[in-house]
Design a protein around this motif. Structure first.
Motif, PDB file in Angstrom:
ATOM      1  N   TRP A 197       0.859  -1.177   0.000  1.00 42.43           N
ATOM      2  CA  TRP A 197       0.000   0.000   0.000  1.00 42.43           C
ATOM      3  C   TRP A 197       0.898   1.231   0.000  1.00 42.43           C
ATOM      4  O   TRP A 197       1.769   1.371   0.841  1.00 42.43           O
ATOM      5  N   PRO A 198       0.714   2.118  -0.974  1.00 44.69           N
ATOM      6  CA  PRO A 198       1.694   3.199  -1.138  1.00 44.69           C
ATOM      7  C   PRO A 198       1.620   4.259  -0.043  1.00 44.69           C
ATOM      8  O   PRO A 198       0.590   4.439   0.592  1.00 44.69           O
ATOM      9  N   LEU A 217     -15.647  17.678 -11.907  1.00 42.88           N
ATOM     10  CA  LEU A 217     -16.328  16.636 -11.130  1.00 42.88           C
ATOM     11  C   LEU A 217     -15.900  16.754  -9.679  1.00 42.88           C
ATOM     12  O   LEU A 217     -14.709  16.712  -9.372  1.00 42.88           O
ATOM     13  N   PRO A 230     -17.583  12.387  -4.532  1.00 40.55           N
ATOM     14  CA  PRO A 230     -18.794  12.183  -3.740  1.00 40.55           C
ATOM     15  C   PRO A 230     -18.673  12.804  -2.351  1.00 40.55           C
ATOM     16  O   PRO A 230     -17.580  12.979  -1.830  1.00 40.55           O
ATOM     17  N   PRO A 247     -19.863  12.085   1.074  1.00 41.98           N
ATOM     18  CA  PRO A 247     -20.479  11.361   2.174  1.00 41.98           C
ATOM     19  C   PRO A 247     -20.419  12.132   3.479  1.00 41.98           C
ATOM     20  O   PRO A 247     -21.156  11.856   4.397  1.00 41.98           O
ATOM     21  N   LEU A 257     -11.576  10.080   6.764  1.00 41.56           N
ATOM     22  CA  LEU A 257     -12.607   9.675   5.809  1.00 41.56           C
ATOM     23  C   LEU A 257     -11.921   9.362   4.483  1.00 41.56           C
ATOM     24  O   LEU A 257     -11.208  10.211   3.944  1.00 41.56           O
ATOM     25  N   THR A 258     -12.122   8.153   3.993  1.00 43.33           N
ATOM     26  CA  THR A 258     -11.440   7.757   2.760  1.00 43.33           C
ATOM     27  C   THR A 258     -12.447   7.448   1.654  1.00 43.33           C
ATOM     28  O   THR A 258     -13.420   6.727   1.869  1.00 43.33           O
ATOM     29  N   ILE A 259     -12.178   8.006   0.499  1.00 43.21           N
ATOM     30  CA  ILE A 259     -13.025   7.828  -0.678  1.00 43.21           C
ATOM     31  C   ILE A 259     -12.200   7.131  -1.762  1.00 43.21           C
ATOM     32  O   ILE A 259     -11.032   7.460  -1.970  1.00 43.21           O
ATOM     33  N   VAL A 260     -12.811   6.189  -2.432  1.00 45.91           N
ATOM     34  CA  VAL A 260     -12.208   5.561  -3.605  1.00 45.91           C
ATOM     35  C   VAL A 260     -12.979   6.073  -4.809  1.00 45.91           C
ATOM     36  O   VAL A 260     -14.213   5.960  -4.838  1.00 45.91           O
ATOM     37  N   CYS A 261     -12.308   6.650  -5.777  1.00 42.35           N
ATOM     38  CA  CYS A 261     -13.049   7.228  -6.899  1.00 42.35           C
ATOM     39  C   CYS A 261     -12.264   7.094  -8.204  1.00 42.35           C
ATOM     40  O   CYS A 261     -11.049   6.910  -8.206  1.00 42.35           O
ATOM     41  N   GLY A 262     -13.023   7.173  -9.275  1.00 41.00           N
ATOM     42  CA  GLY A 262     -12.448   7.060 -10.600  1.00 41.00           C
ATOM     43  C   GLY A 262     -12.592   5.654 -11.128  1.00 41.00           C
ATOM     44  O   GLY A 262     -13.212   4.808 -10.478  1.00 41.00           O
ATOM     45  N   PRO A 263     -12.059   5.360 -12.300  1.00 42.18           N
ATOM     46  CA  PRO A 263     -11.291   6.254 -13.159  1.00 42.18           C
ATOM     47  C   PRO A 263     -12.171   7.337 -13.768  1.00 42.18           C
ATOM     48  O   PRO A 263     -13.391   7.291 -13.658  1.00 42.18           O
ATOM     49  N   PHE A 264     -11.521   8.306 -14.376  1.00 39.47           N
ATOM     50  CA  PHE A 264     -12.205   9.489 -14.867  1.00 39.47           C
ATOM     51  C   PHE A 264     -12.148   9.537 -16.393  1.00 39.47           C
ATOM     52  O   PHE A 264     -11.093   9.305 -16.988  1.00 39.47           O
ATOM     53  N   PHE A 274      -3.660   5.622  -8.484  1.00 41.37           N
ATOM     54  CA  PHE A 274      -3.336   4.335  -9.096  1.00 41.37           C
ATOM     55  C   PHE A 274      -3.553   4.427 -10.602  1.00 41.37           C
ATOM     56  O   PHE A 274      -4.518   5.028 -11.063  1.00 41.37           O
ATOM     57  N   LEU A 278     -16.390  -0.139  -8.925  1.00 40.05           N
ATOM     58  CA  LEU A 278     -16.047   1.228  -9.311  1.00 40.05           C
ATOM     59  C   LEU A 278     -16.683   1.533 -10.662  1.00 40.05           C
ATOM     60  O   LEU A 278     -16.672   0.682 -11.562  1.00 40.05           O
ATOM     61  N   ASN A 281     -16.066   7.925 -13.378  1.00 38.89           N
ATOM     62  CA  ASN A 281     -16.462   9.218 -12.796  1.00 38.89           C
ATOM     63  C   ASN A 281     -17.205   9.056 -11.473  1.00 38.89           C
ATOM     64  O   ASN A 281     -17.765  10.022 -10.960  1.00 38.89           O
ATOM     65  N   GLY A 282     -17.236   7.849 -10.941  1.00 41.52           N
ATOM     66  CA  GLY A 282     -17.943   7.633  -9.687  1.00 41.52           C
ATOM     67  C   GLY A 282     -16.991   7.498  -8.517  1.00 41.52           C
ATOM     68  O   GLY A 282     -15.773   7.657  -8.656  1.00 41.52           O
ATOM     69  N   GLY A 283     -17.554   7.200  -7.383  1.00 43.65           N
ATOM     70  CA  GLY A 283     -16.732   7.011  -6.200  1.00 43.65           C
ATOM     71  C   GLY A 283     -17.596   6.619  -5.027  1.00 43.65           C
ATOM     72  O   GLY A 283     -18.811   6.727  -5.081  1.00 43.65           O
ATOM     73  N   PHE A 284     -16.972   6.145  -3.980  1.00 48.67           N
ATOM     74  CA  PHE A 284     -17.718   5.739  -2.786  1.00 48.67           C
ATOM     75  C   PHE A 284     -16.786   5.744  -1.591  1.00 48.67           C
ATOM     76  O   PHE A 284     -15.558   5.757  -1.728  1.00 48.67           O
ATOM     77  N   LEU A 285     -17.431   5.732  -0.435  1.00 44.65           N
ATOM     78  CA  LEU A 285     -16.678   5.648   0.801  1.00 44.65           C
ATOM     79  C   LEU A 285     -15.931   4.320   0.829  1.00 44.65           C
ATOM     80  O   LEU A 285     -16.509   3.278   0.518  1.00 44.65           O
ATOM     81  N   ARG A 286     -14.667   4.388   1.165  1.00 45.40           N
ATOM     82  CA  ARG A 286     -13.886   3.150   1.206  1.00 45.40           C
ATOM     83  C   ARG A 286     -14.537   2.172   2.188  1.00 45.40           C
ATOM     84  O   ARG A 286     -14.764   2.522   3.355  1.00 45.40           O
ATOM     85  N   ALA A 314      -0.324  -3.502   4.302  1.00 45.69           N
ATOM     86  CA  ALA A 314      -1.402  -3.718   3.331  1.00 45.69           C
ATOM     87  C   ALA A 314      -0.792  -3.931   1.965  1.00 45.69           C
ATOM     88  O   ALA A 314       0.264  -3.375   1.644  1.00 45.69           O
TER      89      ALA A 314
END
Lengths: 352, 128
Positions: A20-21, A76, A79, A81, A313-320, A348, B12, B15-20, B87
């Motif tokens: 994990w980077p 964009l 999100p 939350p 708070l962690t968000i995973v998003c993309g690709p774009f 990533f 995934l 252009n979307g995303g969500f709380l990990r 991880a």
């Protein structure tokens, strides 16, 4: 610190594995790019992991046309939350005329809203509200001698009743203001503090023996780092001491005031006010009387208590989508806005 | 506790995303499948994030598939060592090496000297 000159791209390869980077840390409002040379001119393969350690925002900037034929759709925002609304207090000279404006939509876009009060400079004008883009312009009422007559309460009513202004913001008397006094002209002032992501704020309730002296202490900056803050009420054990606040790293020590007989005299409200006027402590926590407590009760010495409940708070998003976000140099630009704290970013590169 | 019956897929979208997500908790050595129905035929866009819970090192094994359909299954298993309190990001995975003939993908967790203790987040990437 300062932002990195570019986001570090971590390529993922089929069937590969990697640690994990270590993230790039963004602590300043500004744009940081994912460079085309790091993605092989494939900005459409970039996914982001964004961790809010405070109130922060990230927007993927719209691309250039050409090559981004869909750039007209705009940028964009990631999100939301956990977002907070922008606000501002318009504070003309004088008492009882302060107005708190709060964006109705949470998030960073509320920071684009502005308010101004205009003196029409003419006699017998009515109070009017006009909205241009996100600029709310309040033209104040005057009497026959061109003196402004609009009160804060009237401004609040007019703004909230205006179809567009009332959609953008909610106006209300600022704490401590009745709204009965007339306002004055105020130049354009933007709302501030809106953020798309905010970590959970650590908090603790200090509840000494006695009534009306419980205080809720909340970390100013959201995120897990708030759990490192401690608060202690200290009895100086001497007569006629002043209320003082000292901060060492994240340990706040409040030395309570005493009278000539060495009895503690500081109330909860005194302690809250002293923390609020001590820069180092104010940067860490805010205090408020707990529940229905008035804060008028005298506090007692209390051992150090740690704030708890803070979380990143962690968000995973993309690709774009490349057709929307690619710049004409092939970069992907991310606009960061840091209200407080910082944001960790991992980029990533997904395989094709 | 016990391991989940299958790993949860987090999809995934462009252009979307969500709380990990919190991730599926693994506390027992053994195999947990990824269901074919959850992959929607996109097994080659599967990415795993394995976070060891600061208990002991473990090995994550993505088992070789069946041929057919996994024409490259002869390459064998994919073994990834995850050190204590670290991880790893694994993948995207190559379905032609690891897919079973019922479409599932099997992931085995083996702790070093005891039960594995980790959290797993499985992401399904969108089409390139």
């Amino acid at each position: 610190m300062a932002n990195p000159t570019k986001l570090t791209v971590r390529a993922l390869v089929p069937n590969g594995a990697r640690a994990w980077p270590t993230p790039d840390v963004i602590d300043t409002t500004g744009t940081v790019s994912v460079l085309a040379t790091d993605t092989g001119y494939h900005p459409d393969r970039v996914a982001l992991v964004l961790t809010a350690r405070g109130a922060v925002s990230a927007r993927v900037a719209p691309g250039d046309l050409p090559p981004s034929v869909r750039s007209g759709l705009g940028g964009l925002t990631v999100p939301q939350p956990s977002a907070r609304a922008a606000s501002v207090t318009i504070n003309p000279a004088g008492a009882n005329n302060d107005v708190l404006y709060t964006a109705n939509a949470v998030g960073s876009l509320g920071n684009d809203i502005s308010i101004c009060y205009i003196d029409p400079g003419a006699a017998s004008r009515a109070l009017t509200v006009d909205v241009r883009g996100k600029a709310i312009r309040v033209s104040l009422a005057t009497d026959a001698s061109k003196a402004i007559t609009s009160t804060a309460a009237q401004v609040i009513a007019a703004v909230n009743a205006h179809w567009m202004a009332g959609f953008l913001v909610t106006a209300a008397n600022a704490p401590g203001s009745t709204g009965a006094a007339a306002v004055t002209a105020v130049s354009e002032t933007h709302l501030a503090g809106g953020a798309d992501m905010d970590g959970a704020h650590a908090a603790v309730t200090i509840a000494p023996a006695g009534d009306n002296n419980d205080v809720d202490w909340t970390a100013v900056v959201g995120g897990a780092a708030g759990n490192d803050i401690t608060i202690e009420y200290e009895n100086p054990g001497a007569a006629s001491q002043a209320l003082t606040v000292t901060v060492v790293d994240k340990a706040i020590t409040i030395s309570l005031a005493t009278d000539g007989a060495s009895a503690i005299t500081s109330t909860a409200n005194d302690v809250i006010a002293k923390v609020a006027e001590t820069a180092a402590a104010k940067a860490l926590v805010t205090g408020a009387p707990h529940g229905t407590d008035t804060g008028a009760g005298v506090v007692t010495a209390m051992a150090p208590a740690a704030l708890t409940g803070g979380a990143d708070l962690t968000i995973v998003c993309g690709p774009f989508e490349g057709a929307r976000f690619a710049q004409d140099n092939g970069n992907l630009d991310i606009n960061f806005e840091i209200i407080n704290g910082k944001m960790d970013v991992i980029a990533f590169m997904l395989p094709g | 506790m016990a391991n989940p019956a299958k790993l949860t897929i987090n999809t995934l979208t462009a252009n979307g995303g969500f709380l990990r997500p919190a991730g599926d908790a693994i506390d027992t050595n053994g195999t947990v499948p990824i269901a074919a129905a959850d992959l929607g035929g996109a097994a080659s866009r599967l990415l795993l994030e394995v976070t060891e819970d600061n208990v002991r090192a473990l090995t994550v094994t993505i088992s070789r598939g069946d041929n057919p359909p996994a024409v490259r299954s002869g390459i064998g298993d994919i073994n990834v060592a995850v050190a204590k309190n670290t991880a790893r990001v694994i993948g995207p995975l190559d379905a032609s090496q690891i897919m079973k003939n019922d479409g599932t993908i099997n992931v085995t967790f083996t702790g070093t000297g005891g039960a594995a203790a980790c959290h797993v987040r499985a992401y399904l990437l969108p089409k390139a």
